[in-house]
Design an enzyme around this catalytic site. Structure first.
Site, PDB file in Angstrom:
ATOM      1  N   ASN A   1     -36.693  29.222 -23.705  1.00 44.21           N
ATOM      2  CA  ASN A   1     -35.514  28.825 -24.469  1.00 44.21           C
ATOM      3  C   ASN A   1     -34.315  28.903 -23.531  1.00 44.21           C
ATOM      4  O   ASN A   1     -34.162  29.861 -22.787  1.00 44.21           O
ATOM      5  CB  ASN A   1     -35.327  29.745 -25.676  1.00 44.21           C
ATOM      6  CG  ASN A   1     -34.289  29.202 -26.640  1.00 44.21           C
ATOM      7  OD1 ASN A   1     -33.121  29.051 -26.286  1.00 44.21           O
ATOM      8  ND2 ASN A   1     -34.714  28.900 -27.852  1.00 44.21           N
ATOM      9  N   HIS A   2     -33.467  27.907 -23.579  1.00 44.53           N
ATOM     10  CA  HIS A   2     -32.322  27.831 -22.664  1.00 44.53           C
ATOM     11  C   HIS A   2     -31.102  28.637 -23.104  1.00 44.53           C
ATOM     12  O   HIS A   2     -30.099  28.669 -22.387  1.00 44.53           O
ATOM     13  CB  HIS A   2     -31.887  26.366 -22.483  1.00 44.53           C
ATOM     14  CG  HIS A   2     -32.803  25.576 -21.626  1.00 44.53           C
ATOM     15  ND1 HIS A   2     -33.219  24.308 -21.955  1.00 44.53           N
ATOM     16  CD2 HIS A   2     -33.396  25.870 -20.443  1.00 44.53           C
ATOM     17  CE1 HIS A   2     -34.018  23.852 -21.013  1.00 44.53           C
ATOM     18  NE2 HIS A   2     -34.142  24.779 -20.093  1.00 44.53           N
TER      19      HIS A   2
END
Length: 162
Positions: free
Chosen positions: A34-35
């Site tokens: 997940n960024h």
């Protein structure tokens, strides 16, 4: 999961519902692909390598709060598209928003968070809270691979910087 929030919050970031790994670890955006935390590193210089509690404190010091629109819901896996909307239960937003006197805007981590908030939360809010500016941002989820990371970062940076 409880919100990451204190009275310094000027921006509230809302996801839809924590994913499997986030629930297991009791940490927002725990999936390593997940960024979200990478974006926070780029925007606020909060190193991804910091322990989670330290990242949370740093995020709060920059006036950012984090929560999810849904308190609970049935879902197989972590994809938003798998949430059984009939099972969804919304978090207590009037109480949270009342506790955030400096809040200037709400940003949504993806389209479903925005849609759920608009449908289930906005009608329950007093006029002043319902009028807070809102902005949908590209999801930081690894499932949102169609938007390149640099484009996600540009949009998030614009929404989060003071």
């Amino acid at each position: 999961m409880p919100p990451i929030a204190d009275a310094r919050a000027r921006v509230l970031v809302l996801g839809s519902l924590p994913g499997v790994q986030s629930l297991r670890e009791q940490r927002y955006y725990a999936h390593p692909r997940n960024h979200f935390w990478w974006v926070m590193d780029q925007v606020f210089a909060i190193p991804v390598a910091l322990p989670y509690a330290a990242r949370v404190q740093e995020l709060q010091s920059h006036g950012v709060a984090v929560w999810d629109v849904l308190a609970s819901g049935v879902r197989q896996g972590s994809l938003d598209s798998a949430i059984e909307l009939a099972s969804a239960r919304v978090n207590d937003f009037p109480a949270l928003l009342d506790a955030l006197p400096r809040l200037q805007r709400i940003v949504f981590n993806g389209a479903l968070a925005e849609a759920l908030f608009q449908r289930h939360v906005v009608p329950t809010l007093p006029t002043d809270l319902a009028a807070l500016p809102r902005l949908r941002l590209p999801s930081t989820s690894p499932a949102n691979a169609s938007v390149p990371a640099d484009q996600k970062l540009a949009r998030w940076r614009q929404a989060l910087e003071p």
